[in-house]
Design an enzyme around this catalytic site. Structure first.
Site, mmCIF file in Angstrom:
data_model
loop_
_atom_site.group_PDB
_atom_site.id
_atom_site.type_symbol
_atom_site.label_atom_id
_atom_site.label_comp_id
_atom_site.label_asym_id
_atom_site.label_seq_id
_atom_site.Cartn_x
_atom_site.Cartn_y
_atom_site.Cartn_z
ATOM 1 N N SER A 65 0.769 -1.170 -0.117
ATOM 2 C CA SER A 65 0.060 -0.007 0.019
ATOM 3 C C SER A 65 0.636 1.242 -0.089
ATOM 4 O O SER A 65 1.730 1.757 -0.946
ATOM 5 C CB SER A 65 -1.191 0.051 1.369
ATOM 6 O OG SER A 65 -1.979 0.944 0.998
ATOM 7 N N ASP A 104 -9.960 -5.802 -3.315
ATOM 8 C CA ASP A 104 -9.549 -4.685 -2.529
ATOM 9 C C ASP A 104 -10.433 -3.586 -2.541
ATOM 10 O O ASP A 104 -10.862 -3.066 -3.483
ATOM 11 C CB ASP A 104 -8.192 -4.325 -3.339
ATOM 12 C CG ASP A 104 -7.263 -3.352 -2.344
ATOM 13 O OD1 ASP A 104 -8.133 -2.468 -1.578
ATOM 14 O OD2 ASP A 104 -5.973 -3.495 -2.021
ATOM 15 N N HIS A 137 -7.456 -6.230 0.905
ATOM 16 C CA HIS A 137 -6.247 -5.101 1.232
ATOM 17 C C HIS A 137 -5.473 -5.684 2.408
ATOM 18 O O HIS A 137 -4.266 -4.806 2.769
ATOM 19 C CB HIS A 137 -6.826 -3.738 1.037
ATOM 20 C CG HIS A 137 -5.410 -2.759 1.101
ATOM 21 N ND1 HIS A 137 -5.079 -2.505 -0.270
ATOM 22 C CD2 HIS A 137 -4.921 -1.969 1.938
ATOM 23 C CE1 HIS A 137 -4.166 -1.468 0.010
ATOM 24 N NE2 HIS A 137 -4.183 -1.209 1.336
#
Length: 278
Positions: free
Chosen positions: A146, A223, A256
């Site tokens: 991320s 995600d 995620h």
């Protein structure tokens, strides 16, 4: 430096250290996994992990399941915190700015500039400490998730020759074009879009780079941040236009979280091990 945790793990040892960072002007912590080969005195390559928003050095070392794979391949794993911290360090009430959200760049704007120099910390100060304290070789690689995926990609692209390989899970590939990135870049760097471009993987790939380090990216198709914050298709388009090598793997059903990371961490570590041993 002071060791504050140590745990036997897959024949190696998971440690956590703290030290006074001259770059960041505060105390910092980082995790380091020493594989059995390192404990036996063998010099091992180092793989640096950069975590995402709100994380510390603990998330990766406790959730990713990376140690077994690093032990197998004889890699030292280093996982720093995601920002400077402490009472004297600037902060923001929001989760996506300030402490826990350093974005792996050197801030130029008040009140962030005195402490938020994560690029210099990750690229220079931390490796210098690691390479003195532990039995490392001269080879290093970098990956992240991320915000940390953004950091891994941009630091590898900005520092040619420093890393043997780079990969990312769910990276923020175009921070100049998404809310997380625009907020952080404006706060840390001001409104100069040229300064933003220097910390944007899509913009860097489109520039005339001295090195075309292959990029490996895994992205979960379930995600929740995919469409609004991550936009991997922008990196895919930029790499295609520039002729930059990219392997983008879209993984159906994955979100995620660290469940996603743990599912593919072994493949990423094997990818880095191959490059590091080349």
């Amino acid at each position: 430096m002071e060791r504050i945790e140590h745990h036997a793990c897959f024949g190696g040892r998971q440690e956590v250290w703290k030290h006074a960072s001259s770059t960041l002007g505060c105390e910092m912590r980082f995790g380091v996994f020493l594989p059995p080969a390192a404990l036996a005195g063998q010099r091992c390559p180092v793989l640096y992990w950069l975590s995402g928003l709100t994380c510390s050095e603990q998330n990766f070392i406790t959730k990713a399941g990376a140690q077994a794979h690093a032990a197998k391949h004889g890699l030292i794993l280093v996982a720093p915190d995601t920002s400077p911290r402490g009472e004297g360090v600037a902060n923001d009430a929001a989760y996506d700015l300030g402490q826990g959200a350093g974005f792996y760049l050197n801030a130029t704007q008040a009140p962030w500039a005195p402490h938020f120099r994560m690029e210099d910390y990750v690229v220079q100060e931390l490796p210098a400490l690691v390479e003195v304290q532990f039995p490392t070789s001269e080879r290093r690689a970098i990956f992240g998730h991320s915000m940390g995926g953004h950091g891994a990609l941009t630091l590898a692209l900005r520092h040619p020759g420093r890393y043997a390989s780079v990969s990312a899970f769910s990276p923020i590939v175009a921070p100049s074009q998404v809310p997380w990135g625009r907020k952080a870049l404006a706060a840390y760097l001001g409104e100069d879009r040229a300064a933003w471009a220097a910390h944007d993987a899509v913009e860097l790939v489109a520039s005339e780079l001295d090195e075309r380090l292959p990029l490996l990216v895994d992205q979960g198709e379930a995600d929740e941040f995919l469409a609004g914050q991550l936009k991997p298709e922008l990196l895919q388009q930029a790499c295609a236009a520039a002729g930059h090598p990219l392997t983008l793997r879209r993984q159906p059903g994955y979100d995620h979280s660290y469940y996603f990371i743990a599912s593919f961490i072994g493949e990423h570590i094997a990818h880095h091990a191959q490059a590091l041993r080349a």
